[in-house]
Enzyme design. Structure first.
Site, PDB file in Angstrom:
ATOM      1  N   GLU A   8       0.841  -1.215   0.000  1.00 44.60           N
ATOM      2  CA  GLU A   8       0.000   0.000   0.000  1.00 44.60           C
ATOM      3  C   GLU A   8       0.870   1.257   0.000  1.00 44.60           C
ATOM      4  OE1 GLU A   8      -3.076  -2.540  -0.238  1.00 44.60           O
ATOM      5  OE2 GLU A   8      -2.919  -0.418  -0.712  1.00 44.60           O
ATOM      6  N   HIS A  30     -12.239  -8.138  -5.523  1.00 40.13           N
ATOM      7  CA  HIS A  30     -12.144  -7.340  -6.746  1.00 40.13           C
ATOM      8  C   HIS A  30     -13.292  -7.581  -7.704  1.00 40.13           C
ATOM      9  CE1 HIS A  30      -8.263  -7.408  -4.875  1.00 40.13           C
ATOM     10  NE2 HIS A  30      -7.861  -6.427  -5.622  1.00 40.13           N
ATOM     11  N   GLU A  51       1.016  -1.652  -9.053  1.00 42.64           N
ATOM     12  CA  GLU A  51       1.012  -2.781  -8.103  1.00 42.64           C
ATOM     13  C   GLU A  51       2.419  -3.261  -7.777  1.00 42.64           C
ATOM     14  OE1 GLU A  51      -2.845  -2.110  -8.047  1.00 42.64           O
ATOM     15  OE2 GLU A  51      -1.578  -3.192  -6.639  1.00 42.64           O
TER      16      GLU A  51
HETATM   17  C1  LIG Z   1      -4.609  -5.567  -0.560  1.00 37.75           C
HETATM   18  C2  LIG Z   1      -4.650  -4.999  -1.963  1.00 37.75           C
HETATM   19  N1  LIG Z   1      -5.675  -3.951  -2.052  1.00 37.75           N
HETATM   20  C3  LIG Z   1      -5.796  -3.275  -3.347  1.00 37.75           C
HETATM   21  C4  LIG Z   1      -4.407  -2.764  -3.793  1.00 37.75           C
HETATM   22  O1  LIG Z   1      -3.681  -2.184  -2.975  1.00 37.75           O
HETATM   23  O2  LIG Z   1      -4.085  -2.997  -4.955  1.00 37.75           O
HETATM   24  C5  LIG Z   1      -6.821  -2.128  -3.233  1.00 37.75           C
HETATM   25  C6  LIG Z   1      -8.219  -2.670  -3.465  1.00 37.75           C
HETATM   26  C7  LIG Z   1      -8.377  -2.652  -4.949  1.00 37.75           C
HETATM   27  C8  LIG Z   1      -7.425  -1.557  -5.471  1.00 37.75           C
HETATM   28  N2  LIG Z   1      -6.668  -1.136  -4.292  1.00 37.75           N
HETATM   29  C9  LIG Z   1      -6.022   0.041  -4.103  1.00 37.75           C
HETATM   30  O3  LIG Z   1      -5.511   0.345  -3.048  1.00 37.75           O
HETATM   31  C10 LIG Z   1      -5.914   1.030  -5.254  1.00 37.75           C
HETATM   32  N3  LIG Z   1      -6.568   2.271  -4.865  1.00 37.75           N
HETATM   33  C11 LIG Z   1      -4.445   1.301  -5.537  1.00 37.75           C
HETATM   34  C12 LIG Z   1      -4.302   2.176  -6.775  1.00 37.75           C
HETATM   35  O4  LIG Z   1      -4.622   1.663  -7.856  1.00 37.75           O
HETATM   36  O5  LIG Z   1      -3.902   3.348  -6.650  1.00 37.75           O
HETATM   37  C13 LIG Z   1      -4.971  -6.126  -2.941  1.00 37.75           C
HETATM   38  O6  LIG Z   1      -6.119  -6.306  -3.286  1.00 37.75           O
HETATM   39  N4  LIG Z   1      -3.989  -6.950  -3.359  1.00 37.75           N
HETATM   40  C14 LIG Z   1      -2.579  -6.844  -3.026  1.00 37.75           C
HETATM   41  C15 LIG Z   1      -1.927  -8.051  -3.664  1.00 37.75           C
HETATM   42  C16 LIG Z   1      -2.929  -8.758  -4.501  1.00 37.75           C
HETATM   43  C17 LIG Z   1      -4.290  -8.135  -4.211  1.00 37.75           C
HETATM   44  C18 LIG Z   1      -5.187  -9.114  -3.447  1.00 37.75           C
HETATM   45  O7  LIG Z   1      -5.222  -9.014  -2.207  1.00 37.75           O
HETATM   46  O8  LIG Z   1      -5.808  -9.966  -4.117  1.00 37.75           O
HETATM   47 ZN   LIG Z   2      -2.189  -2.568  -5.008  1.00 41.89          ZN
END
Ligand SMILES: C[C@H](N[C@H](C(=O)O)[C@@H]1CCCN1C(=O)[C@@H](N)CC(=O)O)C(=O)N1CCC[C@H]1C(=O)O
Ligand SMILES: [Zn+2]
Length: 602
Positions: free
Chosen positions: A360, A491, A387
Site C-alpha cells: 500500500e 475485486h 502494483e
Molecule cells: C490488498 C490490496 N488492495 C488493493 C491494492 O492495494 O491494490 C486495493 C483494493 C483494490 C485496489 N486497491 C487500491 O488500493 C488502489 N486504490 C491502488 C491504486 O490503484 O492506486 C490487494 O487487493 N492486493 C494486493 C496483492 C494482490 C491483491 C489481493 O489481495 O488480491
Molecule cells: Zn495494489
C-alpha cells in the site's frame, strides 16, 4: 495578440489553456468524490452511502459536461503537433465518452449496484464452526485467521463454505446487470466490451498474447510447485489428495488459494533450518500497526524517496475500528489535490501484513512521485506498474539479510547455506509463483463473461473450470449455479481489474534486478550475490532510478517508463526465473524423488 501565430499554434495555445482549466476543475471534483468515498469506506452506513453516490454522480456529470464543452471547441484531437496534448486529449475523450454513456437514471442504478455488491462483501458475517448460533465472524480478521492457522480439515471446509455462501451467493443476483451496464458503457465508448475497455490501459494490441506467453513460460515451474505441495499436503491431509491430482482449495492457507505462504510449515523442505516468518519476533518486540508503517516509510526514505506527508499520518485508518463497519480490504487513496494521501488497512501484526503495508505504501509513493503531473497523467504507466512498486521494495525487506538488519532475525541465524536458501525461496514461491495462475484467471474469467463467451447460467461452472485448468484446485464440496464463488473475491464485486497483479508479479522482479544492479547488491556473474539475497536498503542510486520512472506517471507509453527503470522495453519472465532458479532445479529433483508427476487430470 503577439504577431500572427499560424492557426495551428493558436489552436495549441488555446487547447493548453482549456486543458489546464479542465485539470484544475477535475482535481476539485475528484477530491470531493474521493472524500465521500473515503467517509463511506471508513464508516459504512446509509447516510454515508447516499453522499458517496451523490458525489460520484457529480463527478461523472462533470466529466460528461467537460468533454462536451472541450470537444465542441476542437474538430479532432489529432490536430496538435504536441504529442503530450494529443495524449491528454485521448485520455480525456475516453473519460468523457464513458461518462456520457448512460442516461442519469440508469447511471444511478449502475452506481447503486456496484455499491451494494461491495457493501455485501464488506459486511458479510459467518457462523462459527464450533457454535453455529454464533454468527458474528467477519472475513477480516476472524475467517482469514482460521484459513491461515487451522489444520482441521472440517473447520477449514466450514469456514470456506460459510464465506462463499454469505458473500458470493448474495452478490450473484447483481452480477448480470453489472456486466450489462459495464458492456453498454464500453461499447458506447467504442470498445468491443468491458474487458477490452479495461485492457486499453496497457496500450498494446498484443497484451492478451503477451500475457498468455508469460504464463506458458512460467506454467511448468508452477506445476512443479503444485506437485510438491500436493505431495506434502497428502502427508497432513491423507484422504484429501485423490487420483485427480487436484488440491482442495480450502487446504491452502488462504480463502482464495491465491497465496499458499501460510502452509509453509507443512511443506518446508528443511524443517531443521531457520524459518523467515518473523511474526513472533514482531509481537515480542511490541510491533504495532503504526510501527509497521513507520518501518516501511523509513525504508522508502532510506532510498531517498519521498516521506509520507503529515496528512497521511493524521488521516489514515491503520486499524480496524471496534465501533462501526468499515471496508477492511486494504487500500491506498489519492485525493487528487496533490496533498492528501491515505491508507485504509485493518492491520494485524504479522509478516504477511508487513508486506501488505509495503504494497500500500508503494501506491502512495507513486502518488507522491507523480503529484505534479496534470491530473490525467496521475496514473501508473500501466496498472501493473502501480502494483509493483511496494512489492519490489518488499523483495528487499523480506530477505533474511534485511530482517537481521532491522533486528527481526537474530544475527547468529545461519542464512547463507544452501538449505536455508531453498527454504527461503520456497517461502517466496508460495506467494509469487503460486499467485500467477490466480492473477491471470480472475480476469480471463471476466473477459470471457464480458465478451459473451460465458452465459449467466454457467457463471459458477466456468469459474471452477478455470480454477482447475490454471490452478489445479477444486472446491471442498459440489458447487452449483446457486453459488457465485468468484464473487467471494473482493475485486469481483468491487469492479477492480485484476490483470495488474499478474503483470506486477512479473515486472517487479525486473525492477528488483535493475535496482539491485544499481545498488551494487547483485551481479549475475557473482554466485555470492544472487538476486534473491539482494537488499537495496539505503541505496540512493536505486531510489533515484525508481523515482525517475514513477515521476512520469502515465505521461508516456509504459515501454518508455520500463526502459527508464530497467533498460528493457518489454515485460519478460527472465528476472523472476533467474530469482527462483535454484528452487526450480531443486523441485525437479525432489518431485522425482517423491515420484510426483507435475500436472493433473484435465
Ligand atoms: C490488498 C490490496 N488492495 C488493493 C491494492 O492495494 O491494490 C486495493 C483494493 C483494490 C485496489 N486497491 C487500491 O488500493 C488502489 N486504490 C491502488 C491504486 O490503484 O492506486 C490487494 O487487493 N492486493 C494486493 C496483492 C494482490 C491483491 C489481493 O489481495 O488480491
Ligand atoms: Zn495494489
Amino acid at each position: 495578440m503577439i504577431g500572427s501565430f499560424s492557426d495551428r499554434n493558436d489552436l495549441e495555445t488555446k487547447a493548453r489553456l482549456i486543458l489546464d482549466e479542465y485539470n484544475r476543475q477535475s482535481s476539485e471534483v475528484c477530491f470531493k468524490s474521493a472524500s465521500a468515498n473515503w467517509n463511506y469506506a471508513v464508516n459504512i452506513n446509509d447516510d454515508n452511502e447516499k453522499i458517496k453516490l451523490r458525489e460520484s454522480l457529480e463527478n461523472v456529470k462533470f466529466q460528461k459536461e467537460s468533454w462536451k464543452n472541450i470537444s465542441s471547441q476542437f474538430k479532432t484531437r489529432d490536430s496538435f503537433k504536441d504529442a503530450v496534448l494529443n495524449r491528454m486529449f485521448q485520455k480525456i475523450s475516453i473519460t468523457g465518452m464513458s461518462a456520457a454513456a448512460l442516461p442519469e437514471e440508469r447511471l444511478k442504478e449502475f452506481q447503486q449496484i456496484k455499491s451494494t455488491m461491495t457493501k455485501i462483501y464488506s459486511t458479510a458475517k459467518t457462523c462459527a464452526y464450533e457454535d453455529r448460533s454464533r454468527c458474528n465472524l467477519s472475513l477480516d480478521p476472524d475467517v482469514t485467521q482460521i484459513m491461515k492457522e487451522s489444520r482441521d480439515e472440517k473447520k477449514l471446509r466450514h469456514a470456506w463454505l460459510e464465506w462463499h455462501d454469505k458473500s458470493g451467493v448474495e452478490i450473484r443476483k447483481f452480477y448480470k446487470p453489472y456486466v450489462d451496464f459495464s458492456n453498454e458503457i464500453a461499447r458506447t465508448t467504442n470498445f468491443s466490451d468491458a474487458g477490452a475497455f479495461w485492457l486499453r490501459e496497457y496500450e498494446s494490441d498484443t497484451i492478451k498474447e503477451d500475457i498468455e506467453q508469460l504464463w506458458q513460460t512460467l506454467k511448468p515451474f508452477y506445476q512443479q510447485m503444485h506437485a510438491y505441495v500436493r505431495a506434502k499436503l497428502g502427508e497432513t491431509y491423507k484422504d484429501q489428495i485423490t487420483e485427480d491430482g487436484l488440491i482442495p482449495a480450502h487446504l491452502l492457507g488462504n480463502m482464495w488459494a491465491q497465496s499458499w505462504e501460510h502452509i509453509y510449515p507443512l511443506v518446508v523442505p528443511f524443517p531443521e533450518k531457520a524459518s523467515i516468518d518473523v511474526t513472533e519476533q514482531m509481537k515480542q518486540q511490541g510491533y504495532t500497526p503504526l510501527k509497521m508503517f513507520q518501518i516501511s516509510d523509513e525504508f522508502f526514505t532510506s532510498l531517498g524517496l519521498i516521506p509520507m506527508p503529515p496528512e497521511f499520518w493524521k488521516e489514515s485508518l491503520l486499524e480496524k475500528p471496534k465501533d462501526r463497519e468499515v471496508v477492511c480490504h486494504a487500500s491506498a487513496w489519492d485525493f487528487c489535490n496533490g496533498k492528501d494521501f491515505r491508507i485504509k488497512q485493518c492491520t494485524v501484526v504479522t509478516t504477511e501484513q508487513l508486506v501488505t503495508v509495503h504494497h500500500e505504501m508503494g501506491h502512495v509513493q507513486y502518488y507522491l512521485q507523480y503529484k505534479d503531473q496534470p491530473l490525467v497523467f496521475r496514473r501508473g504507466a500501466n496498472p501493473g506498474f502501480h502494483e509493483a512498486v511496494g512489492d519490489t521494495l518488499a523483495l528487499s525487506v523480506t530477505t533474511p539479510k534485511h530482517l537481521k538488519e532491522i533486528g527481526l532475525l537474530d544475527e547468529s541465524t545461519p542464512t547463507d547455506d544452501y538449505q536455508t536458501s531453498i527454504n527461503f525461496l520456497l517461502g517466496m514461491a508460495l506467494k509469487k509463483i503460486v499467485f500467477l495462475p490466480f492473477g491471470y484467471l480472475i480476469d480471463k474469467y471476466r473477459w470471457d463473461i464480458f465478451d459473451g463467451t460465458v452465459k449467466e447460467t454457467e457463471y459458477n461452472a466456468y469459474w471452477w473450470k478455470l480454477r482447475k485448468e490454471y490452478q489445479g484446485v477444486k472446491p471442498p464440496s459440489v458447487r452449483t449455479e446457486e453459488h457465485f464463488d468468484a464473487g467471494a473475491k473482493f475485486h469481483v464485486p468491487a469492479d477492480v481489474e485484476y490483470l495488474r497483479y499478474f503483470v506486477s508479479n512479473v515486472i517487479q522482479f525486473q525492477f528488483h534486478r535493475s535496482l539491485c544492479k544499481e545498488a551494487g547488491q547483485y551481479d549475475a556473474q557473482d554466485p555470492l550475490k544472487p538476486l534473491h539475497n539482494c537488499d537495496i536498503y539505503r541505496s540512493k542510486a536505486a531510489g533515484a532510478k525508481l523515482a525517475a520512472g514513477l515521476a512520469m506517471g502515465s505521461s508516456r507509453p509504459w515501454p518508455e517508463v520500463m526502459k527508464v527503470m530497467t533498460g528493457q522495453e518489454k515485460m519478460d519472465a527472465s528476472a523472476i526465473r533467474e530469482y527462483f532458479k535454484p528452487l526450480e532445479d531443486w523441485l525437479v529433483l525432489e518431485n522425482a524423488k517423491l515420484a510426483q508427476t507435475p500436472g493433473w487430470q484435465s
